[in-house]
Design a protein around this motif. Structure first.
Motif, mmCIF file in Angstrom:
data_model
loop_
_atom_site.group_PDB
_atom_site.id
_atom_site.type_symbol
_atom_site.label_atom_id
_atom_site.label_comp_id
_atom_site.label_asym_id
_atom_site.label_seq_id
_atom_site.Cartn_x
_atom_site.Cartn_y
_atom_site.Cartn_z
ATOM 1 N N SER A 1 -15.073 129.131 21.712
ATOM 2 C CA SER A 1 -13.958 128.228 21.470
ATOM 3 C C SER A 1 -13.449 127.733 22.818
ATOM 4 O O SER A 1 -13.597 128.415 23.836
ATOM 5 N N ILE A 2 -12.898 126.530 22.800
ATOM 6 C CA ILE A 2 -12.367 125.926 24.020
ATOM 7 C C ILE A 2 -10.962 125.409 23.738
ATOM 8 O O ILE A 2 -10.661 125.012 22.612
ATOM 9 N N THR A 3 -10.128 125.420 24.764
ATOM 10 C CA THR A 3 -8.826 124.778 24.669
ATOM 11 C C THR A 3 -8.761 123.681 25.719
ATOM 12 O O THR A 3 -8.994 123.944 26.911
ATOM 13 N N ILE A 4 -8.482 122.468 25.264
ATOM 14 C CA ILE A 4 -8.278 121.312 26.132
ATOM 15 C C ILE A 4 -6.762 121.162 26.281
ATOM 16 O O ILE A 4 -6.065 121.022 25.277
ATOM 17 N N PRO A 5 -6.234 121.183 27.513
ATOM 18 C CA PRO A 5 -4.780 121.151 27.677
ATOM 19 C C PRO A 5 -4.178 119.774 27.418
ATOM 20 O O PRO A 5 -4.881 118.762 27.435
#
Length: 195
Positions: A68-72
């Protein structure tokens, strides 16, 4: 209008400069196996830049990769580039969901996914950005690239023999955001000083 022109000039320069400084966020040969648990994917926070992921998957359900990735806020996920692909089976699978867990089980269909696609030599997409291909996955919710700030999960697997792949996740500042304007101004200022 002037700001939009400045950003359209500066963002490609930023991307070119970033490619020389790609950051490896995970390499299974060094960091160990990615998560095989869809409820607890291996997680990455991705700021503006290019983030490389190298891993191996194969044998169907024996070695599924979940990340999973979080894009700010103030950033966009613009590309998912398949940099390399090695294995005797030329085609693997990638699915994408919104949120920190991959809500679709391996036996499920694409209806709850944001998108999906096949990747590899057999698909002819090595060296290409496949993010929009994922958004066009048949039967999925669908999306258009670039992808806005948020958290997204991915399911990668190969039914056949092990396949080693590298993806580069490309994240850029949102045009018009404070970060985007500061980066663009810095790139343009640096360009002017060199003249």
């Amino acid at each position: 209008m002037r700001t939009r022109g400045l950003l359209s000039f500066a963002l490609p320069l930023l991307l070119c400069a970033s490619q020389a400084n790609a950051q490896t966020i995970w390499d299974e040969a060094v960091d160990g196996d990615l998560s095989g648990n869809r409820f607890a994917p291996t997680h990455f926070n991705l700021n503006a830049g290019i983030h490389s992921l190298r891993a191996t998957t194969g044998g169907g359900l024996a070695d599924i990769d979940y990340i999973s990735i979080t894009i700010p806020a103030g950033a966009l996920f613009t590309e998912l580039r398949l940099v390399s692909y090695a294995g005797s089976d030329g085609t693997a699978f990638i699915g994408m969901c919104e949120g920190p867990t991959f809500i679709v089980p391996p036996s499920g269909g694409p209806a709850e996914m944001m998108g999906w696609t096949h990747f590899g030599r057999g698909q002819g997409n090595v060296g290409e950005d496949i993010l929009q291909q994922i958004g066009w996955g048949s039967g999925a919710i669908g999306f258009t690239s670039p992808v806005p700030a948020g958290t997204y999960s991915f399911w990668l697997f190969q039914l056949g023999a092990p396949t080693t792949y590298q993806f580069d996740f490309v994240v850029v500042p949102t045009p018009g955001s404070g970060a985007g304007l500061m980066v663009a101004a810095g790139v343009v200022a640096g360009h002017r000083r060199r003249r």
